[in-house]
Scaffold this motif. Structure first.
Motif, mmCIF file in Angstrom:
data_model
loop_
_atom_site.group_PDB
_atom_site.id
_atom_site.type_symbol
_atom_site.label_atom_id
_atom_site.label_comp_id
_atom_site.label_asym_id
_atom_site.label_seq_id
_atom_site.Cartn_x
_atom_site.Cartn_y
_atom_site.Cartn_z
ATOM 1 N N ASP A 243 -6.569 -8.255 -6.388
ATOM 2 C CA ASP A 243 -6.209 -8.732 -7.726
ATOM 3 C C ASP A 243 -5.026 -7.913 -8.221
ATOM 4 N N ASP A 244 -3.879 -8.559 -8.424
ATOM 5 C CA ASP A 244 -2.658 -7.846 -8.807
ATOM 6 C C ASP A 244 -2.805 -7.120 -10.142
ATOM 7 N N ASP A 245 -3.470 -7.744 -11.103
ATOM 8 C CA ASP A 245 -3.621 -7.117 -12.419
ATOM 9 C C ASP A 245 -4.479 -5.851 -12.324
ATOM 10 N N GLY A 248 -2.563 -3.066 -10.554
ATOM 11 C CA GLY A 248 -1.592 -2.426 -11.428
ATOM 12 C C GLY A 248 -2.247 -1.458 -12.394
ATOM 13 N N TYR A 249 -3.394 -1.860 -12.926
ATOM 14 C CA TYR A 249 -4.127 -0.980 -13.841
ATOM 15 C C TYR A 249 -4.581 0.296 -13.137
#
Length: 287
Positions: A243-245, A248-249
């Motif tokens: 999951d890219d989001d 990033g987090y």
């Protein structure tokens, strides 16, 4: 005072330390109780007492379990608070391990039972293990924070004096009971990533085991727990990277943790902390 303690033995111990861990509010990702069980096994601790659960639990909330012994006989397994005693390898002291389930009822009476046992056995210090959810990254070393109320113990071991205000768990109440009884106490808290809160964390358990054994100057073999921790990190990384989001987090959390690690590079070594603890306990015992 110990009306609810059921003794199976009365061990004679040498300058014991009590190590406690409870399932429930203080046990994010099962890290504290996993660490407690691991240490109990490594110290070859043997049960000697339990605290009767009858008045301390709402059994409609913490329900007893049905077990089939030999696949035939039904047995009821009640919530357990069991105390075991063992020897700390490479030291001149013994250890008492309390593994239990945070009670729902009569916390002051419950803590009176624990303090009574500690006094009976000559416990010199209580060390509680806990785990909490935090904004930390699973891919970085687990942060373990030590807290204590005694100013001398805080200063010598480089711990923090707790300034928390708000709801507390049984660990907080037990610390207060120890303070009133004149028994030094401290806590070790492992930070668990909040985005994997429901997943048991052998990595956080490993950090608690290592910090506890270092503090008590009694190293334990942790190979199997290290393997489980590595597998945990690998599996969580696979999920995060899908999951890219989320990925990033987590990168943001990693950067934040790296900055904190640089600021704490000059903390005292485990050997130094163990020596200071031993000195503190000897001085306290002579008061």
């Amino acid at each position: 005072m110990m009306d609810h303690v059921r003794w199976s033995d009365h061990p004679r111990l040498r300058r014991p330390v009590l190590v406690a861990a409870f399932e429930g509010w203080n046990d994010a990702a099962d890290a504290a109780t996993t660490a407690g069980r691991y240490l109990l096994d490594r110290w070859d601790a043997r049960p000697f007492a339990t605290i009767d659960p009858e008045i301390f639990y709402d059994f409609s909330s913490t329900r007893p379990q049905v077990h089939l012994a030999d696949g035939i006989t039904r047995e009821i397994i009640w919530p357990s608070n069991e105390l075991s005693a063992g020897t700390l390898p490479r030291t001149q002291r013994d250890v008492v391990v309390l593994l239990g389930v945070e009670p729902q009822l009569r916390w002051r009476t419950f803590c009176e039972q624990v303090v009574g046992i500690a006094r009976e056995l000559g416990v010199e210090m209580m060390l509680a293990l806990g785990a909490l959810l935090a904004d930390v990254a699973h891919s970085r070393p687990v942060r373990v924070t030590g807290t204590a109320a005694d100013p001398d113990l805080v200063a010598r071991l480089g711990l923090e004096r707790s300034r928390y205000e708000g709801p507390t768990g049984i660990v907080g109440v037990l610390h207060d009971a120890c303070r009133q009884a004149g028994i030094p106490s401290a806590s070790l808290w492992a930070a668990v990533p909040h985005y994997v809160a429901a997943t048991p964390s052998p990595k956080a358990a490993l950090a608690l085991v290592q910090r506890t054994s270092s503090l008590l100057s009694s190293p334990v073999l942790t190979t199997d727990l290290e393997l489980a921790a590595a597998d945990y990190e690998r599996q969580v990384t696979e999920v995060v990277e899908s999951d890219d989001d989320v990925a990033g987090y987590v990168r943001q959390l990693e950067e934040r943790v790296d900055e904190l690690d640089e600021a704490e590079a000059n903390l005292p070594s485990g050997d130094a902390l163990a020596a200071e603890l031993e000195k503190f306990l000897r001085e306290h015992g002579g008061d």
